[in-house]
Design a protein around this motif. Sequence first.
Motif, PDB file in Angstrom:
ATOM      1  N   PHE A 116       4.065 -11.429 -19.347  1.00 52.34           N
ATOM      2  CA  PHE A 116       4.496 -10.386 -18.543  1.00 52.34           C
ATOM      3  C   PHE A 116       3.147 -10.336 -17.530  1.00 52.34           C
ATOM      4  CE2 PHE A 116       2.604  -8.083 -21.892  1.00 52.34           C
ATOM      5  CZ  PHE A 116       1.607  -7.472 -21.529  1.00 52.34           C
ATOM      6  N   PHE A 117       3.342  -9.822 -16.351  1.00 54.18           N
ATOM      7  CA  PHE A 117       2.144  -9.648 -15.282  1.00 54.18           C
ATOM      8  C   PHE A 117       2.471  -8.499 -14.822  1.00 54.18           C
ATOM      9  CE2 PHE A 117       3.924 -14.196 -15.265  1.00 54.18           C
ATOM     10  CZ  PHE A 117       2.759 -15.017 -15.732  1.00 54.18           C
ATOM     11  N   GLU A 118       1.209  -7.938 -14.585  1.00 54.68           N
ATOM     12  CA  GLU A 118       1.338  -6.452 -13.798  1.00 54.68           C
ATOM     13  C   GLU A 118       0.458  -6.412 -12.485  1.00 54.68           C
ATOM     14  OE1 GLU A 118       0.301  -3.371 -17.406  1.00 54.68           O
ATOM     15  OE2 GLU A 118      -1.398  -5.002 -17.350  1.00 54.68           O
ATOM     16  N   GLN A 119       1.298  -5.397 -11.871  1.00 51.48           N
ATOM     17  CA  GLN A 119       0.825  -5.301 -10.286  1.00 51.48           C
ATOM     18  C   GLN A 119       0.849  -6.590  -9.682  1.00 51.48           C
ATOM     19  OE1 GLN A 119       0.497  -1.987  -9.457  1.00 51.48           O
ATOM     20  NE2 GLN A 119       0.576  -1.258 -11.735  1.00 51.48           N
ATOM     21  N   VAL A 120       2.001  -7.248  -9.550  1.00 49.76           N
ATOM     22  CA  VAL A 120       2.251  -8.380  -8.709  1.00 49.76           C
ATOM     23  C   VAL A 120       2.628  -8.140  -7.412  1.00 49.76           C
ATOM     24  CG1 VAL A 120       3.449 -10.519  -8.660  1.00 49.76           C
ATOM     25  CG2 VAL A 120       2.866  -9.813 -11.014  1.00 49.76           C
ATOM     26  N   THR A 121       1.826  -8.566  -6.547  1.00 50.44           N
ATOM     27  CA  THR A 121       2.077  -8.230  -5.084  1.00 50.44           C
ATOM     28  C   THR A 121       2.388  -9.540  -4.371  1.00 50.44           C
ATOM     29  OG1 THR A 121      -0.118  -6.864  -5.151  1.00 50.44           O
ATOM     30  CG2 THR A 121       0.870  -7.597  -2.989  1.00 50.44           C
ATOM     31  N   VAL A 122       3.714  -9.091  -3.640  1.00 51.17           N
ATOM     32  CA  VAL A 122       4.524  -9.919  -2.871  1.00 51.17           C
ATOM     33  C   VAL A 122       4.552  -9.765  -1.181  1.00 51.17           C
ATOM     34  CG1 VAL A 122       6.622 -11.281  -2.707  1.00 51.17           C
ATOM     35  CG2 VAL A 122       5.522 -10.650  -4.966  1.00 51.17           C
ATOM     36  N   PRO A 123       3.947 -10.624  -0.549  1.00 53.98           N
ATOM     37  CA  PRO A 123       4.142 -10.022   0.838  1.00 53.98           C
ATOM     38  C   PRO A 123       5.527 -10.262   1.264  1.00 53.98           C
ATOM     39  CG  PRO A 123       2.990 -12.191   0.826  1.00 53.98           C
ATOM     40  CD  PRO A 123       3.164 -11.743  -0.681  1.00 53.98           C
ATOM     41  N   GLY A 124       5.749  -9.340   2.547  1.00 56.05           N
ATOM     42  CA  GLY A 124       6.991  -9.458   3.291  1.00 56.05           C
ATOM     43  C   GLY A 124       6.762  -9.218   4.596  1.00 56.05           C
ATOM     44  N   GLU A 125       7.944  -9.231   5.428  1.00 57.43           N
ATOM     45  CA  GLU A 125       8.113  -8.874   6.801  1.00 57.43           C
ATOM     46  C   GLU A 125       7.936  -7.397   6.742  1.00 57.43           C
ATOM     47  OE1 GLU A 125      11.434 -10.463   8.538  1.00 57.43           O
ATOM     48  OE2 GLU A 125      10.910 -12.619   8.463  1.00 57.43           O
ATOM     49  N   ASP A 126       8.589  -6.416   5.762  1.00 57.79           N
ATOM     50  CA  ASP A 126       8.465  -5.260   5.925  1.00 57.79           C
ATOM     51  C   ASP A 126       7.123  -4.609   5.087  1.00 57.79           C
ATOM     52  OD1 ASP A 126      10.837  -5.338   7.243  1.00 57.79           O
ATOM     53  OD2 ASP A 126      12.059  -5.051   5.373  1.00 57.79           O
ATOM     54  N   GLY A 127       6.244  -5.450   4.888  1.00 60.09           N
ATOM     55  CA  GLY A 127       5.027  -5.056   3.958  1.00 60.09           C
ATOM     56  C   GLY A 127       5.047  -5.616   2.643  1.00 60.09           C
ATOM     57  N   ALA A 128       4.156  -5.592   2.147  1.00 56.48           N
ATOM     58  CA  ALA A 128       3.866  -6.044   0.572  1.00 56.48           C
ATOM     59  C   ALA A 128       4.649  -4.992  -0.343  1.00 56.48           C
ATOM     60  CB  ALA A 128       2.320  -6.300   0.190  1.00 56.48           C
ATOM     61  N   VAL A 129       5.249  -5.768  -1.482  1.00 53.83           N
ATOM     62  CA  VAL A 129       5.705  -4.997  -2.609  1.00 53.83           C
ATOM     63  C   VAL A 129       4.999  -5.335  -3.897  1.00 53.83           C
ATOM     64  CG1 VAL A 129       7.929  -4.498  -1.581  1.00 53.83           C
ATOM     65  CG2 VAL A 129       7.484  -6.612  -2.973  1.00 53.83           C
ATOM     66  N   ARG A 130       4.914  -4.277  -4.830  1.00 56.60           N
ATOM     67  CA  ARG A 130       4.155  -4.392  -5.810  1.00 56.60           C
ATOM     68  C   ARG A 130       4.736  -3.599  -6.898  1.00 56.60           C
ATOM     69  NH1 ARG A 130      -1.872  -2.637  -5.875  1.00 56.60           N
ATOM     70  NH2 ARG A 130      -1.034  -0.693  -5.767  1.00 56.60           N
ATOM     71  N   PRO A 131       5.658  -4.226  -7.809  1.00 53.03           N
ATOM     72  CA  PRO A 131       6.119  -3.693  -9.126  1.00 53.03           C
ATOM     73  C   PRO A 131       5.030  -3.510 -10.164  1.00 53.03           C
ATOM     74  CG  PRO A 131       6.987  -5.866  -8.826  1.00 53.03           C
ATOM     75  CD  PRO A 131       6.356  -5.644  -7.552  1.00 53.03           C
ATOM     76  N   ASP A 132       5.078  -2.608 -11.081  1.00 51.14           N
ATOM     77  CA  ASP A 132       4.194  -2.199 -12.117  1.00 51.14           C
ATOM     78  C   ASP A 132       4.150  -3.310 -12.845  1.00 51.14           C
ATOM     79  OD1 ASP A 132       3.375   0.127 -11.010  1.00 51.14           O
ATOM     80  OD2 ASP A 132       4.882   1.080 -11.906  1.00 51.14           O
ATOM     81  N   MET A 133       5.384  -3.831 -13.183  1.00 48.65           N
ATOM     82  CA  MET A 133       5.218  -5.068 -14.344  1.00 48.65           C
ATOM     83  C   MET A 133       6.449  -6.033 -13.988  1.00 48.65           C
ATOM     84  SD  MET A 133       5.490  -4.981 -18.479  1.00 48.65           S
ATOM     85  CE  MET A 133       3.804  -4.245 -18.260  1.00 48.65           C
ATOM     86  N   VAL A 134       6.127  -7.280 -14.242  1.00 52.56           N
ATOM     87  CA  VAL A 134       7.172  -8.491 -14.097  1.00 52.56           C
ATOM     88  C   VAL A 134       7.236  -9.003 -15.444  1.00 52.56           C
ATOM     89  CG1 VAL A 134       7.963 -10.571 -12.885  1.00 52.56           C
ATOM     90  CG2 VAL A 134       6.616  -8.769 -11.629  1.00 52.56           C
ATOM     91  N   ILE A 135       8.478  -9.194 -15.986  1.00 51.11           N
ATOM     92  CA  ILE A 135       8.522  -9.742 -17.521  1.00 51.11           C
ATOM     93  C   ILE A 135       9.266 -10.859 -17.305  1.00 51.11           C
ATOM     94  CG2 ILE A 135       9.509  -9.171 -19.784  1.00 51.11           C
ATOM     95  CD1 ILE A 135       9.244  -6.285 -19.250  1.00 51.11           C
ATOM     96  N   ARG A 136       8.656 -12.071 -17.839  1.00 46.74           N
ATOM     97  CA  ARG A 136       9.391 -13.321 -17.578  1.00 46.74           C
ATOM     98  C   ARG A 136      10.722 -13.284 -18.792  1.00 46.74           C
ATOM     99  NH1 ARG A 136       6.382 -17.329 -19.407  1.00 46.74           N
ATOM    100  NH2 ARG A 136       7.837 -18.834 -18.497  1.00 46.74           N
TER     101      ARG A 136
END
Length: 364
Positions: free
Chosen positions: A130-150
């Motif tokens: 699992f990864f924490e605070q993964v930031t993904v850029p985008g046209e409407d701004g970056a999003v950053r969920p607290d956790m990404v579980i594989r």
Amino acid sequence: ETKEKLASSFQALSAEALRTNREDFLQLARTSLEKFQEGAKGDLAQRHKAIEELVKPVQESLQKFDGRVQDIEKARIGSYAALSQQVKSLQTETARLTNALRAPALRGRWAEIHLRRAVEIAGLIEHCDFFEQVTVPGEDGAVRPDMVIRLPAGRSILVDAKAPLDAYLDAAQATDEARRDARLRDHASQVRQHVQKLSRKTYWTRFDDSAELIVLYLPNDALFAAALEHDHELLEGALAERVVLATPSTLFALLLTVAHGWKQEKLASNAREIAGLGRELHKRLSDAARHLDKLGRSLDGAVRAYNETVGSLESRVLPGARRFRDLSAAQLDVEIAPLAPLESAARPLTAPELCAAPVPEDAN
């Protein structure tokens, strides 16, 4: 006059006799009373001594009991004072914690730590990265969920932790039922607002391998229960907006499901590896059988060459050598040893697996 004298004498004698008898009676009574008192004193002393001996163990027990009661009372007073101090300290720490949880930054960090702890308790570290605070850029701004579980098969699930505590803490501290009910309705409204915000962000569109939903994690079951009690359509509305509300108990069940999926993935991976090893072993057995067959044919060729050489030696070389002996040109003590032909041959391969055609390397 004589009569009067007699009367006076009689009266004096009577008075003297009465006085004497009274003094004797008093003396006798005094003596008897003194004797009785002496006897009574001795008997009373014996009774008093017997009573003292009888009561003495009880008195000692009562004294010990009284001392024990006093010790217990002293200990109780000390324990009560220590308990009062601990209660005051606990109240102070609780007030400080309550004030700290009212700060949005600390409240959010607490929810994130609670989420990480829940993942670690589920034991998924070795089976599910699992990864924490993964930031993904985008046209409407970056999003950053607290956790990404594989998840298995290259998929993932997004989790965002929230801790709406302001209204809930106010409800817990409310002194009347009306204010408490009003603050709990505000709490349910805050939870629904978090659901709507997450739904509008559509985190799953920024992650190609993500499930088309996001998990809203509430770090306390009571938070979810209170919100659901005052907003009965909260769960259905969240699911309609692709937001799954989760508490520590439900998230733990979800993580166990993920762990089971990883176990199945590991079993499938092991099965594929075993199948590959089986194909490789089968190919190696085929190669070994082909080499054995080639070696057998080589042995048969060597036997034929040996027999042909023996036949040629016996038919073409030995007759000339015998003539040397007949002409006395050979040494008398040297004899040519006879050579026998080989009749045995290499055993052919008969097993179907060893006689079959070789398996291609890309065969399933």
